[in-house]
Design a protein around this motif. Structure first.
Motif, PDB file in Angstrom:
ATOM      1  N   TYR A 145       0.833  -1.214   0.000  1.00 22.13           N
ATOM      2  CA  TYR A 145       0.000   0.000   0.000  1.00 22.13           C
ATOM      3  C   TYR A 145       0.864   1.260   0.000  1.00 22.13           C
ATOM      4  O   TYR A 145       0.542   2.258  -0.668  1.00 22.13           O
ATOM      5  CB  TYR A 145      -0.936   0.005   1.206  1.00 22.13           C
ATOM      6  N   VAL A 146       1.975   1.224   0.739  1.00 25.90           N
ATOM      7  CA  VAL A 146       2.908   2.351   0.707  1.00 25.90           C
ATOM      8  C   VAL A 146       3.441   2.542  -0.705  1.00 25.90           C
ATOM      9  O   VAL A 146       3.513   3.662  -1.230  1.00 25.90           O
ATOM     10  CB  VAL A 146       4.071   2.114   1.703  1.00 25.90           C
ATOM     11  N   CYS A 147       3.801   1.439  -1.340  1.00 21.94           N
ATOM     12  CA  CYS A 147       4.363   1.480  -2.691  1.00 21.94           C
ATOM     13  C   CYS A 147       3.384   2.103  -3.681  1.00 21.94           C
ATOM     14  O   CYS A 147       3.741   3.041  -4.415  1.00 21.94           O
ATOM     15  CB  CYS A 147       4.751   0.061  -3.119  1.00 21.94           C
ATOM     16  N   VAL A 148       2.151   1.618  -3.716  1.00 17.52           N
ATOM     17  CA  VAL A 148       1.202   2.119  -4.720  1.00 17.52           C
ATOM     18  C   VAL A 148       0.774   3.545  -4.410  1.00 17.52           C
ATOM     19  O   VAL A 148       0.485   4.324  -5.340  1.00 17.52           O
ATOM     20  CB  VAL A 148      -0.018   1.188  -4.845  1.00 17.52           C
ATOM     21  N   ALA A 149       0.736   3.922  -3.132  1.00 15.87           N
ATOM     22  CA  ALA A 149       0.344   5.285  -2.788  1.00 15.87           C
ATOM     23  C   ALA A 149       1.395   6.291  -3.253  1.00 15.87           C
ATOM     24  O   ALA A 149       1.091   7.260  -3.961  1.00 15.87           O
ATOM     25  CB  ALA A 149       0.120   5.408  -1.279  1.00 15.87           C
ATOM     26  N   VAL A 150       2.659   6.050  -2.876  1.00 15.16           N
ATOM     27  CA  VAL A 150       3.716   7.007  -3.203  1.00 15.16           C
ATOM     28  C   VAL A 150       4.043   6.961  -4.696  1.00 15.16           C
ATOM     29  O   VAL A 150       4.205   8.005  -5.341  1.00 15.16           O
ATOM     30  CB  VAL A 150       4.968   6.723  -2.357  1.00 15.16           C
ATOM     31  N   CYS A 151       4.116   5.765  -5.263  1.00 11.53           N
ATOM     32  CA  CYS A 151       4.407   5.649  -6.696  1.00 11.53           C
ATOM     33  C   CYS A 151       3.275   6.238  -7.538  1.00 11.53           C
ATOM     34  O   CYS A 151       3.512   6.782  -8.619  1.00 11.53           O
ATOM     35  CB  CYS A 151       4.631   4.187  -7.077  1.00 11.53           C
ATOM     36  N   GLY A 152       2.032   6.115  -7.056  1.00 14.80           N
ATOM     37  CA  GLY A 152       0.902   6.705  -7.768  1.00 14.80           C
ATOM     38  C   GLY A 152       1.003   8.216  -7.829  1.00 14.80           C
ATOM     39  O   GLY A 152       0.766   8.831  -8.888  1.00 14.80           O
ATOM     40  N   LEU A 153       1.359   8.831  -6.709  1.00 13.88           N
ATOM     41  CA  LEU A 153       1.531  10.280  -6.692  1.00 13.88           C
ATOM     42  C   LEU A 153       2.666  10.703  -7.613  1.00 13.88           C
ATOM     43  O   LEU A 153       2.579  11.722  -8.308  1.00 13.88           O
ATOM     44  CB  LEU A 153       1.808  10.749  -5.257  1.00 13.88           C
ATOM     45  N   TYR A 154       3.730   9.908  -7.630  1.00 10.09           N
ATOM     46  CA  TYR A 154       4.848  10.221  -8.523  1.00 10.09           C
ATOM     47  C   TYR A 154       4.416  10.105  -9.983  1.00 10.09           C
ATOM     48  O   TYR A 154       4.798  10.929 -10.820  1.00 10.09           O
ATOM     49  CB  TYR A 154       6.017   9.272  -8.236  1.00 10.09           C
ATOM     50  N   GLY A 155       3.615   9.083 -10.294  1.00  9.66           N
ATOM     51  CA  GLY A 155       3.134   8.920 -11.661  1.00  9.66           C
ATOM     52  C   GLY A 155       2.283  10.088 -12.121  1.00  9.66           C
ATOM     53  O   GLY A 155       2.439  10.586 -13.247  1.00  9.66           O
ATOM     54  N   LEU A 156       1.381  10.548 -11.250  1.00  3.58           N
ATOM     55  CA  LEU A 156       0.542  11.698 -11.602  1.00  3.58           C
ATOM     56  C   LEU A 156       1.388  12.963 -11.763  1.00  3.58           C
ATOM     57  O   LEU A 156       1.129  13.784 -12.659  1.00  3.58           O
ATOM     58  CB  LEU A 156      -0.523  11.902 -10.522  1.00  3.58           C
ATOM     59  N   ALA A 157       2.398  13.120 -10.905  1.00  4.74           N
ATOM     60  CA  ALA A 157       3.285  14.272 -11.043  1.00  4.74           C
ATOM     61  C   ALA A 157       4.061  14.208 -12.362  1.00  4.74           C
ATOM     62  O   ALA A 157       4.344  15.246 -12.975  1.00  4.74           O
ATOM     63  CB  ALA A 157       4.248  14.334  -9.858  1.00  4.74           C
ATOM     64  N   SER A 158       4.382  12.994 -12.804  1.00  2.00           N
ATOM     65  CA  SER A 158       5.081  12.838 -14.087  1.00  2.00           C
ATOM     66  C   SER A 158       4.199  13.290 -15.242  1.00  2.00           C
ATOM     67  O   SER A 158       4.692  13.865 -16.222  1.00  2.00           O
ATOM     68  CB  SER A 158       5.494  11.376 -14.285  1.00  2.00           C
ATOM     69  N   VAL A 159       2.896  13.024 -15.148  1.00  2.00           N
ATOM     70  CA  VAL A 159       1.958  13.507 -16.164  1.00  2.00           C
ATOM     71  C   VAL A 159       1.960  15.036 -16.181  1.00  2.00           C
ATOM     72  O   VAL A 159       1.915  15.661 -17.259  1.00  2.00           O
ATOM     73  CB  VAL A 159       0.543  12.969 -15.905  1.00  2.00           C
ATOM     74  N   ASN A 160       2.027  15.646 -14.996  1.00  2.00           N
ATOM     75  CA  ASN A 160       2.072  17.106 -14.915  1.00  2.00           C
ATOM     76  C   ASN A 160       3.330  17.651 -15.586  1.00  2.00           C
ATOM     77  O   ASN A 160       3.285  18.634 -16.344  1.00  2.00           O
ATOM     78  CB  ASN A 160       2.026  17.529 -13.446  1.00  2.00           C
ATOM     79  N   VAL A 161       4.476  17.004 -15.323  1.00  2.00           N
ATOM     80  CA  VAL A 161       5.726  17.404 -15.978  1.00  2.00           C
ATOM     81  C   VAL A 161       5.598  17.237 -17.488  1.00  2.00           C
ATOM     82  O   VAL A 161       6.050  18.094 -18.272  1.00  2.00           O
ATOM     83  CB  VAL A 161       6.900  16.560 -15.433  1.00  2.00           C
ATOM     84  N   TYR A 162       4.978  16.162 -17.910  1.00  2.00           N
ATOM     85  CA  TYR A 162       4.767  15.901 -19.340  1.00  2.00           C
ATOM     86  C   TYR A 162       3.938  17.022 -19.981  1.00  2.00           C
ATOM     87  O   TYR A 162       4.270  17.510 -21.069  1.00  2.00           O
ATOM     88  CB  TYR A 162       4.065  14.558 -19.504  1.00  2.00           C
ATOM     89  N   LEU A 163       2.865  17.432 -19.316  1.00  2.00           N
ATOM     90  CA  LEU A 163       1.999  18.469 -19.871  1.00  2.00           C
ATOM     91  C   LEU A 163       2.741  19.789 -20.036  1.00  2.00           C
ATOM     92  O   LEU A 163       2.586  20.495 -21.042  1.00  2.00           O
ATOM     93  CB  LEU A 163       0.767  18.654 -18.982  1.00  2.00           C
ATOM     94  N   PHE A 164       3.571  20.148 -19.042  1.00  2.00           N
ATOM     95  CA  PHE A 164       4.354  21.379 -19.151  1.00  2.00           C
ATOM     96  C   PHE A 164       5.351  21.275 -20.303  1.00  2.00           C
ATOM     97  O   PHE A 164       5.557  22.233 -21.063  1.00  2.00           O
ATOM     98  CB  PHE A 164       5.100  21.650 -17.838  1.00  2.00           C
ATOM     99  N   ALA A 165       5.981  20.096 -20.443  1.00  2.00           N
ATOM    100  CA  ALA A 165       6.984  19.920 -21.495  1.00  2.00           C
ATOM    101  C   ALA A 165       6.345  19.977 -22.877  1.00  2.00           C
ATOM    102  O   ALA A 165       6.833  20.674 -23.776  1.00  2.00           O
ATOM    103  CB  ALA A 165       7.721  18.591 -21.295  1.00  2.00           C
ATOM    104  N   ILE A 166       5.251  19.261 -23.037  1.00  2.00           N
ATOM    105  CA  ILE A 166       4.647  19.152 -24.362  1.00  2.00           C
ATOM    106  C   ILE A 166       3.981  20.461 -24.767  1.00  2.00           C
ATOM    107  O   ILE A 166       3.932  20.814 -25.955  1.00  2.00           O
ATOM    108  CB  ILE A 166       3.645  17.973 -24.407  1.00  2.00           C
TER     109      ILE A 166
END
Length: 501
Positions: free
Chosen positions: A135-156
């Motif tokens: 549960y720790v893994c999916v919670a923290v990794c999930g937030l990181y994944g969503l933040a990566s989408v945010n970085v992607y949107l700024f880049a693109i």
């Protein structure tokens, strides 16, 4: 007394879970945390703290299990001998500066998860411990994944198409992120297969989305070590557990399919329509310059066979092969096994093989037991953690999986859960001595002295690392400002120190 022990056990389990959560956060979100010395150093300092705390907690928790722990020599001996092996090699080079820094880290890294897993397994809370980590893994990794989408949107949105230069974010090198992917991607499917929330639809959506986003980043970066490691772990888990691993494998393949879809849309189609060119990172089929490093490490390992050339000798030794002398010095040879053989000798590497063989034997025994009792939930846990650990061991043959602080912080808890799942429950009748040999008062005294000894050794080790850190900072000014050389990470981010000149 029994109630107090249960409360103490619950507090310890919660504390370990909190430490796991803090470790994941410090690894994935270190860029968002104020760090006076830089993320790499802060992660190393936190690793030093966690290693010491876990070993002390394990000793305290095992105090009332002294009868089984002391006399179950066959369980404890392989890991104990491996840890002593690192220290013995360091003792021979004790006159050198910082001779204890890395041997102490390696010794505690193997000791901490083993004894943590031991007391968790003997308390019978291994399933709770495993679920908490997932549960720790999916919670923290999930937030990181969503933040990566945010970085992607700024880049693109800015017309930036070299996405692999900004994703993954928060890591100074893509290799450090790929280590985390190797540890974590096999674990994510467990959240929808085991535990109290496995039937929750929102959690299922979160887990599949999280794993899909991580697969997308992995495909975007084309990290060969991680791709091969995860594939190796998944295939091995399926071969060992067969159809019992199929529910886990189906979720892995579903998340991979979603990752492929994300990669096609986010990395190919969207940049194609929004920019003039699309830069897609391919899979390199060469050795990325690793073969000269492997050859040099091999030459070191046989130079003073079978004892190695000493801690951190990779940084300070004169090159033994012409190919490596032409490459120039690097922080490590991108192969943990050859690094250990080169610096600590084949004896220590053989001790590691004994520990691995012990884990394999315990795995097969546990598999047989679970198949006989029909415990599908534990079999699924065994599938995922086997794939994670096997993948990381494979990946370590081509990268510093057991040297980078972020990877060690995550791997520490994954290894602890794996040991808790496979270590057998020790019954007094199977021990090598009767219970009355170690009385209750003597047990408390013995483990009290042991705890104090471990604390003193840990404090000595901390002092050594702090001295090394101060000298590294002083040397960094010359290294970067005068010599104008790139940073080559090792124990600290400035990994070339100590230098010959």
């Amino acid at each position: 007394m029994f109630a107090f022990r249960d409360i103490n056990q619950g507090i310890a389990t919660v504390l370990v879970s909190v430490l796991a959560g803090m470790s994941f956060v410090s690894v994935l979100f270190i860029d968002l945390i104020p760090t006076p010395f830089g993320g790499y150093a802060e992660q190393r300092f936190f690793l030093i703290f966690v290693l010491g705390l876990l070993v002390l907690m394990a000793v305290v928790q095992c105090a009332d299990q002294a009868d089984t722990l002391l006399f179950s020599f066959r369980i404890v001996a392989p890991t104990a001998f491996l840890c002593v092996g690192f220290i013995v090699v360091a003792f021979a080079y004790r006159a050198q500066s910082y001779a204890w820094v890395e041997p102490g880290m390696f010794a505690l890294f193997f000791l901490a998860p083993f004894f943590t897993g031991y007391w968790v397994s003997q308390r019978g809370v291994e399933k709770t411990f495993a679920a908490a980590l997932v549960y720790v893994c999916v919670a923290v990794c999930g937030l990181y994944g969503l933040a990566s989408v945010n970085v992607y949107l700024f880049a693109i949105s800015g017309g930036f198409t070299a996405l692999s230069d900004v994703i993954p974010w928060g890591f100074v090198n893509v290799r450090y992120w790929s280590h985390i992917a190797t540890w974590c991607l096999p674990l994510m499917p467990l959240a929808v297969l085991v535990g109290p929330f496995r039937h929750n639809r929102m959690l299922r959506l979160w887990v599949i989305l999280t794993a899909g986003l991580w697969w997308w980043v992995l495909l975007l970066t084309m990290s060969r070590g991680s791709l091969l490691g995860i594939s190796f772990g998944a295939v091995l888990s399926f071969l060992l557990l067969g159809r019992r691993a199929m529910p886990w494998l189906r979720v892995v393949l579903l998340s991979l399919a979603l990752g492929l879809l994300f990669w096609l849309v986010l990395s190919i189609l969207v940049p194609f329509f929004l920019a003039e060119s699309v830069q897609v990172r391919g899979v390199s089929l060469d050795g990325s310059g690793r073969w000269p490093l492997f050859a040099e490490a091999w030459a070191m390992s046989v130079e003073q066979f079978p004892f190695g050339m000493g801690p951190q000798s990779w940084l300070t030794h004169e090159p033994l092969t012409e190919a490596y002398s032409m490459v120039g010095r690097l922080g490590h040879p991108h192969n943990m096994y050859l690094l250990w053989a080169a610096e600590y000798g084949w004896i220590v590497l053989c001790l590691l093989v004994v520990v691995i063989c012990q884990a394999i034997i315990y795995f097969f025994r546990k598999r047989y037991e679970l198949k006989r009792t029909g415990s599908s939930e534990e079999l699924l846990m065994l599938s995922a953690f086997c794939a994670s650990v096997a993948g990381a061991m494979f990946h370590a043959g081509a990268s510093a999986v057991f040297l980078a602080p972020g990877s060690m912080l995550v791997g520490l808890f994954v290894l602890a859960v794996f040991w808790s799942l496979v270590i057998p429950n020790v019954r007094l009748g199977s021990c090598l001595a009767p219970r009355h040999i170690v009385g209750g008062n003597y047990r408390g005294l013995l483990f009290g002295v042991l705890a104090i000894g471990i604390l003193m050794a840990w404090l000595f080790w901390v002092g050594e690392t702090l001295e090394y850190f101060r000298d590294m900072l002083a040397d960094l000014e010359i290294y970067s400002d005068v010599d104008k050389r790139p940073i080559l990470p090792r124990f600290w981010f400035h990994g070339y120190f100590p230098r010959d000149s």
